[in-house]
Write a protein that holds these residues in place. Structure first.
Motif, PDB file in Angstrom:
ATOM      1  N   THR A  68    -119.084  43.003 -42.724  1.00  0.00           N
ATOM      2  CA  THR A  68    -118.730  41.624 -42.394  1.00  0.00           C
ATOM      3  C   THR A  68    -117.917  41.589 -41.107  1.00  0.00           C
ATOM      4  O   THR A  68    -118.278  40.880 -40.168  1.00  0.00           O
ATOM      5  CB  THR A  68    -117.930  40.967 -43.540  1.00  0.00           C
ATOM      6  OG1 THR A  68    -118.746  40.931 -44.720  1.00  0.00           O
ATOM      7  CG2 THR A  68    -117.507  39.549 -43.179  1.00  0.00           C
ATOM      8  N   TYR A  85    -115.375  31.744 -48.220  1.00  0.00           N
ATOM      9  CA  TYR A  85    -115.531  33.197 -48.273  1.00  0.00           C
ATOM     10  C   TYR A  85    -116.721  33.615 -47.430  1.00  0.00           C
ATOM     11  O   TYR A  85    -117.844  33.118 -47.616  1.00  0.00           O
ATOM     12  CB  TYR A  85    -115.728  33.686 -49.708  1.00  0.00           C
ATOM     13  CG  TYR A  85    -115.581  35.191 -49.858  1.00  0.00           C
ATOM     14  CD1 TYR A  85    -114.499  35.860 -49.298  1.00  0.00           C
ATOM     15  CD2 TYR A  85    -116.507  35.944 -50.563  1.00  0.00           C
ATOM     16  CE1 TYR A  85    -114.343  37.229 -49.432  1.00  0.00           C
ATOM     17  CE2 TYR A  85    -116.363  37.321 -50.714  1.00  0.00           C
ATOM     18  CZ  TYR A  85    -115.275  37.954 -50.140  1.00  0.00           C
ATOM     19  OH  TYR A  85    -115.125  39.315 -50.277  1.00  0.00           O
ATOM     20  N   PRO A 101    -124.879  39.763 -51.390  1.00  0.00           N
ATOM     21  CA  PRO A 101    -125.089  38.753 -52.422  1.00  0.00           C
ATOM     22  C   PRO A 101    -125.124  39.309 -53.839  1.00  0.00           C
ATOM     23  O   PRO A 101    -125.054  38.533 -54.802  1.00  0.00           O
ATOM     24  CB  PRO A 101    -126.429  38.127 -52.035  1.00  0.00           C
ATOM     25  CG  PRO A 101    -127.146  39.182 -51.268  1.00  0.00           C
ATOM     26  CD  PRO A 101    -126.073  39.931 -50.528  1.00  0.00           C
ATOM     27  N   ASP A 152    -120.760  39.364 -53.953  1.00  0.00           N
ATOM     28  CA  ASP A 152    -119.739  38.677 -53.165  1.00  0.00           C
ATOM     29  C   ASP A 152    -119.606  37.188 -53.451  1.00  0.00           C
ATOM     30  O   ASP A 152    -118.499  36.642 -53.353  1.00  0.00           O
ATOM     31  CB  ASP A 152    -120.031  38.858 -51.666  1.00  0.00           C
ATOM     32  CG  ASP A 152    -119.608  40.220 -51.148  1.00  0.00           C
ATOM     33  OD1 ASP A 152    -118.677  40.804 -51.715  1.00  0.00           O
ATOM     34  OD2 ASP A 152    -120.221  40.691 -50.176  1.00  0.00           O
ATOM     35  N   PHE A 153    -120.677  36.500 -53.787  1.00  0.00           N
ATOM     36  CA  PHE A 153    -120.649  35.035 -53.756  1.00  0.00           C
ATOM     37  C   PHE A 153    -120.643  34.356 -55.119  1.00  0.00           C
ATOM     38  O   PHE A 153    -120.266  33.191 -55.212  1.00  0.00           O
ATOM     39  CB  PHE A 153    -121.835  34.521 -52.932  1.00  0.00           C
ATOM     40  CG  PHE A 153    -121.911  35.127 -51.570  1.00  0.00           C
ATOM     41  CD1 PHE A 153    -120.893  34.914 -50.641  1.00  0.00           C
ATOM     42  CD2 PHE A 153    -122.967  35.944 -51.209  1.00  0.00           C
ATOM     43  CE1 PHE A 153    -120.940  35.490 -49.382  1.00  0.00           C
ATOM     44  CE2 PHE A 153    -123.028  36.523 -49.952  1.00  0.00           C
ATOM     45  CZ  PHE A 153    -122.013  36.290 -49.038  1.00  0.00           C
ATOM     46  N   ARG A 186    -118.364  30.960 -55.444  1.00  0.00           N
ATOM     47  CA  ARG A 186    -119.227  29.786 -55.522  1.00  0.00           C
ATOM     48  C   ARG A 186    -118.963  29.025 -56.814  1.00  0.00           C
ATOM     49  O   ARG A 186    -118.866  27.787 -56.805  1.00  0.00           O
ATOM     50  CB  ARG A 186    -120.691  30.216 -55.435  1.00  0.00           C
ATOM     51  CG  ARG A 186    -121.665  29.055 -55.526  1.00  0.00           C
ATOM     52  CD  ARG A 186    -123.092  29.493 -55.278  1.00  0.00           C
ATOM     53  NE  ARG A 186    -124.013  28.387 -55.490  1.00  0.00           N
ATOM     54  CZ  ARG A 186    -125.320  28.448 -55.260  1.00  0.00           C
ATOM     55  NH1 ARG A 186    -125.854  29.558 -54.803  1.00  0.00           N
ATOM     56  NH2 ARG A 186    -126.076  27.398 -55.483  1.00  0.00           N
ATOM     57  N   THR A 208    -119.328  29.268 -49.430  1.00  0.00           N
ATOM     58  CA  THR A 208    -119.724  30.673 -49.319  1.00  0.00           C
ATOM     59  C   THR A 208    -120.683  30.854 -48.155  1.00  0.00           C
ATOM     60  O   THR A 208    -121.638  30.088 -47.992  1.00  0.00           O
ATOM     61  CB  THR A 208    -120.382  31.169 -50.618  1.00  0.00           C
ATOM     62  OG1 THR A 208    -121.415  30.263 -51.011  1.00  0.00           O
ATOM     63  CG2 THR A 208    -119.346  31.271 -51.732  1.00  0.00           C
ATOM     64  N   VAL A 209    -120.421  31.877 -47.349  1.00  0.00           N
ATOM     65  CA  VAL A 209    -121.202  32.120 -46.133  1.00  0.00           C
ATOM     66  C   VAL A 209    -121.593  33.592 -46.104  1.00  0.00           C
ATOM     67  O   VAL A 209    -120.736  34.478 -46.088  1.00  0.00           O
ATOM     68  CB  VAL A 209    -120.399  31.772 -44.865  1.00  0.00           C
ATOM     69  CG1 VAL A 209    -121.265  31.968 -43.623  1.00  0.00           C
ATOM     70  CG2 VAL A 209    -119.858  30.349 -44.938  1.00  0.00           C
ATOM     71  N   GLN A 210    -122.884  33.859 -46.078  1.00  0.00           N
ATOM     72  CA  GLN A 210    -123.397  35.228 -45.983  1.00  0.00           C
ATOM     73  C   GLN A 210    -123.714  35.549 -44.535  1.00  0.00           C
ATOM     74  O   GLN A 210    -124.402  34.789 -43.860  1.00  0.00           O
ATOM     75  CB  GLN A 210    -124.649  35.388 -46.832  1.00  0.00           C
ATOM     76  CG  GLN A 210    -125.263  36.792 -46.749  1.00  0.00           C
ATOM     77  CD  GLN A 210    -126.520  36.918 -47.592  1.00  0.00           C
ATOM     78  OE1 GLN A 210    -126.876  36.006 -48.339  1.00  0.00           O
ATOM     79  NE2 GLN A 210    -127.203  38.040 -47.468  1.00  0.00           N
ATOM     80  N   HIS A 233    -126.142  33.827 -57.365  1.00  0.00           N
ATOM     81  CA  HIS A 233    -125.527  34.835 -56.493  1.00  0.00           C
ATOM     82  C   HIS A 233    -125.712  34.531 -55.013  1.00  0.00           C
ATOM     83  O   HIS A 233    -125.117  35.203 -54.169  1.00  0.00           O
ATOM     84  CB  HIS A 233    -126.107  36.219 -56.797  1.00  0.00           C
ATOM     85  CG  HIS A 233    -125.607  36.830 -58.072  1.00  0.00           C
ATOM     86  ND1 HIS A 233    -126.045  36.434 -59.314  1.00  0.00           N
ATOM     87  CD2 HIS A 233    -124.685  37.801 -58.293  1.00  0.00           C
ATOM     88  CE1 HIS A 233    -125.435  37.141 -60.242  1.00  0.00           C
ATOM     89  NE2 HIS A 233    -124.605  37.973 -59.652  1.00  0.00           N
ATOM     90  N   ALA A 263    -125.435  32.771 -51.360  1.00  0.00           N
ATOM     91  CA  ALA A 263    -124.417  32.041 -50.601  1.00  0.00           C
ATOM     92  C   ALA A 263    -124.929  30.651 -50.255  1.00  0.00           C
ATOM     93  O   ALA A 263    -126.140  30.423 -50.155  1.00  0.00           O
ATOM     94  CB  ALA A 263    -124.066  32.800 -49.333  1.00  0.00           C
TER      95      ALA A 263
END
Length: 226
Positions: free
Chosen positions: A19, A170, A175, A178-179, A183, A189-191, A208, A210
């Motif tokens: 990230t 976040y 995925p 993380d989300f 969420r 949520t941003v991938q 799951h 984003a």
């Protein structure tokens, strides 16, 4: 770990690996360090090179075993354990991705960080990237027992407590874990899908996934403006 309340309308919380920097860069840095250690201990050359070649072939779980075979060392459990320890605790030669450096240069935060992995290994990365001067609220889940890694809600709850009702965002890459929790807690949520990432970008199901997908933090401002 999270020392004081955040006074802001929005709080950006980031993942670390793939990230803010490329996780493979940590791996390559570690292989160089482990290769130097093997050379010093056993006189075996090119161990780090064989590790990197195994990684680039797609190997992830038995890299040191393959490298031991390549240089003629017996991959006994004690040696593998020592190699893992040297790898995890080496001082990494890594840098923020260029878009991340640009983002932090133009943004004032506040920022948080939630990251899995052995605590000292993650803190070594954080120190090498200079993130302690940028991110005040850092939460390495490796400081807790294994069951508290993402997607366990504990780290997210602590960020919410510090944020005092701010809108939570976040930004992460994986995925698979993380989300789903942020969420469900109402976070944005941003991938981020970086070329060279380690984990697959596809979510196992809709829960799951984003809410937004970007290729660079250069695109994050537009997402947050909506």
């Amino acid at each position: 770990m999270i020392a004081r309340s955040i006074r802001a309308k929005r709080v950006l919380v980031f993942d670390l690996d793939d990230t803010l920097y490329l996780e493979r860069d940590f791996a390559f840095s570690g292989y160089v360090h482990v290769g130097d250690w093997v050379q010093q201990q056993f006189g075996a050359p090119d161990f780090g090179l064989h590790c990197r070649q195994a990684f680039e072939r797609g190997e992830r779980t038995r890299i040191f075993n393959h490298a031991c075979q390549a240089v003629g060392l017996e991959a006994d459990p004690d040696l593998i354990s020592r190699l893992i320890d040297v790898y995890r605790n080496h001082p990494p030669a890594i840098d923020l991705c260029a878009d991340v450096a640009r983002f932090f240069a133009r943004s004032s935060g506040p920022f948080g960080l939630v990251t899995d992995g052995p605590e000292q290994m993650q803190r070594n990365k954080i120190a090498a990237l200079g993130l302690e001067a940028i991110i005040a609220h850092i939460c390495p889940t490796g400081a807790w027992p294994k069951g508290y890694r993402k997607p366990h809600p504990r780290a997210y709850e602590l960020m919410e407590q510090a944020a005092s009702g701010a809108r939570m965002v976040y930004v992460a890459d994986n995925p698979a874990k993380d989300f789903v929790t942020p969420r469900a807690r109402g976070w944005v949520t941003v991938q981020i899908n970086r070329p060279g990432r380690v984990h697959a970008p596809d979510a196992p199901d809709d829960l799951h996934a984003a809410g937004h997908v970007i290729d660079s933090l250069d695109d994050l401002d537009a997402v947050l403006a909506n």
